[in-house]
Design an enzyme around this catalytic site. Structure first.
Site, short mmCIF file in Angstrom:
data_model
loop_
_atom_site.label_atom_id
_atom_site.label_comp_id
_atom_site.label_asym_id
_atom_site.label_seq_id
_atom_site.Cartn_x
_atom_site.Cartn_y
_atom_site.Cartn_z
N HIS A 162 0.75 -1.32 0.07
CA HIS A 162 0.05 0.00 -0.04
C HIS A 162 0.73 1.35 0.20
CE1 HIS A 162 -3.30 -2.84 1.01
NE2 HIS A 162 -2.37 -3.30 2.01
N SER A 283 14.05 21.60 -17.59
CA SER A 283 12.66 22.37 -17.87
C SER A 283 12.85 23.50 -18.62
CB SER A 283 12.01 22.60 -16.22
OG SER A 283 11.14 23.73 -16.39
N LYS A 289 15.86 21.84 -12.80
CA LYS A 289 15.07 20.59 -12.81
C LYS A 289 15.88 19.53 -13.79
CE LYS A 289 11.23 19.51 -11.56
NZ LYS A 289 10.05 19.79 -11.87
N GLU A 296 8.76 8.67 -17.71
CA GLU A 296 7.17 9.01 -17.95
C GLU A 296 6.83 8.55 -19.42
OE1 GLU A 296 7.39 13.11 -17.01
OE2 GLU A 296 8.02 12.57 -14.91
#
Ligand code: ARG
Length: 464
Positions: A162, A283, A289, A296
């Site tokens: 979980h 970024s 970043k 992704e």
């Protein structure tokens, strides 16, 4: 000639009007299925050789056809071939060019054959080759996962259920779980070979043929294992397409699940891993970043790979048993899933090789959340003869105490412990050490260090 006066193409001989322009354009599959040219030519060569062996065509015609087909292959490979949308697909494009090259003798090639069996033959040949390619990429990935496992046998991390800290494990145990997933993918793809190895050629339109063909001959020539059994099923069956799309979906789902986990580990909250610069992007506005875009991308691609499976299932769902134009879309779906999965496997391998493990962050995290509580309960069972349920309840009290006092389990004093579990010996505290906890899971398949080493040896032996 593969053309007539009234219209463009040979199969339109009885049709007096030109095909609708828009349909001719969108109904053509050549842009997609030209990728099958090699398989189409190979199957045509075997077919022509079989026709000659069976005395259906003469040696002269067979030789002319073979010469023409080889020349066409050369033209396509040298990019000298003009693909014509008006000729619908790869089969008609090649046949048409054969007419241009050798004249009317080209017309003998299509005896005892239809595009219906031709197209499944080509696609099965292509899928056999591509399945082998996927398999070698999976193998490469498995090797990288074994490599990172070997380096992290003693790296301890919190295992989750979980997404809450649950029990400590070795990081190698995690990566070896990935190995199991990709091993199953290899098995799934290779199981598809059974039906891919059934030769469709000779089913003709759907009912077989009155020519005295030898389907075992083309089977052998094309390296299939046996001819398909029922000509009607042969032209209608796209289960082998679904098998590939399903196997690709599962494999991509595996990549996606791991990608998601690695994204979490890479987050500033977890900091379990860093990613090398070749697999992150910046970024456009935030100069600081380093984003895990590759991961992704991998997670996202699952969407279209699943989509292709569902598209194909939907196409065949209500289709009567035979060939229908609906089936033409199968190739686009297969090629897109293949290309996506292939890219994903290559990128994912780069990602695995670009992981920098933050062992300290993992170990520190494993100390949070009373991850050795199960070990404590187990020890009460083993050392003090409690039933597991009694031990569970006593341990819950111990955890409550630790939580109230803001202590880790192994920081609780012996006297305090005795108030909850009378007569408890100091020995039990040994089990609260993370390393001991990990190493105590010696059951087959568990996370103990020796088990992990054994599994690594086993995998290495298997992939040799
Ligand atoms: N381009 C067609 C396909 O990919 C080839 C089979 C055509 N057969 C037919 N009877 N129209 O499905």
């Amino acid at each position: 000639m593969s053309q007539n006066k009234n219209n463009n193409t040979v199969w339109n001989t009885r049709i007096k009007k030109k095909t609708s322009n828009i349909f001719k354009k969108v109904g053509s599959s050549i842009k997609v299925d030209k990728r099958l040219y090699k398989e189409d030519i190979l199957a045509s060569i075997s077919h022509a050789e079989m026709l000659y062996k069976q005395k259906i065509i003469t040696i002269k015609i067979k030789d002319k056809i073979l010469w023409g087909l080889k020349r066409i292959q050369n033209e396509i490979e040298k990019k000298n071939f003009k693909f014509d949308e008006g000729l619908e697909d790869i089969h008609m494009n090649i046949e048409n060019r054969l007419f241009e090259l050798i004249g009317n003798d080209a017309g003998y090639l299509h005896s005892a054959r239809s595009r219906n069996d031709q197209v499944v033959t080509d696609l099965k040949l292509w899928l056999k080759k591509s399945t082998v390619e996927i398999d070698s990429l999976l193998l490469k990935l498995i090797k990288s996962l074994i490599k990172i496992s070997e380096k992290n046998i003693f790296s301890i991390m919190p295992g989750f259920t979980h997404l809450k800290n649950a029990q400590p494990i070795s990081l190698a145990h995690y990566f070896l779980s990935n190995v199991e997933m990709f091993k199953r993918d290899r098995f799934r793809f290779s199981s598809n070979m059974k039906s891919l190895n059934q030769n469709p050629l000779g089913a003709s339109a759907f009912s077989g043929t009155s020519f005295n063909i030898d389907r075992w001959y083309t089977t052998k020539k094309l390296k299939f294992e046996e001819p398909t059994n029922n000509s009607l099923d042969t032209v209608s069956d796209r289960d082998f397409v679904l098998d590939f799309l399903y196997s690709s979906s599962i494999c991509s789902m595996h990549i996606s699940r791991i990608a998601e986990e690695l994204i979490i580990w890479n987050s500033d909250q977890f900091k379990f891993i860093n990613l090398k610069d070749n697999i992150v992007t910046g970024s456009s506005i935030m100069p600081q970043k380093k984003n895990p875009d590759t991961l992704e991308f991998l997670r996202g691609k699952t969407g279209s790979i699943f989509g292709n499976l569902f598209s194909m299932l939907t196409i065949v769902k209500g289709l009567p048993i035979s060939y229908f134009k609906d089936l033409q879309d199968d190739k686009d779906l297969v090629f897109r899933s293949f290309d996506n999965l292939k890219n994903c496997l290559i990128i994912f391998d780069e990602v695995i090789n670009g992981i920098i493990v933050n062992k300290k962050a993992m170990l520190d995290a494993a100390k949070i959340g009373f991850t050795t509580a199960t070990d404590f309960a187990d020890a009460l069972v083993k050392n003090m003869n409690f039933s597991f349920r009694e031990a569970y309840m006593l341990t819950a009290k111990v955890v409550n105490f630790a939580e109230r006092k803001n202590l880790a389990l192994n920081e609780i004093g012996h006297e305090d412990l005795k108030k909850i579990v009378p007569k408890i010996s100091v020995d039990v505290m040994k089990n609260l050490d993370l390393r001991n906890s990990v190493n105590s899971k010696k059951s087959y398949g568990g996370t103990s260090f020796e088990n992990i080493k054994k599994m690594i040896r086993k995998h290495k032996k298997e992939i040799k």
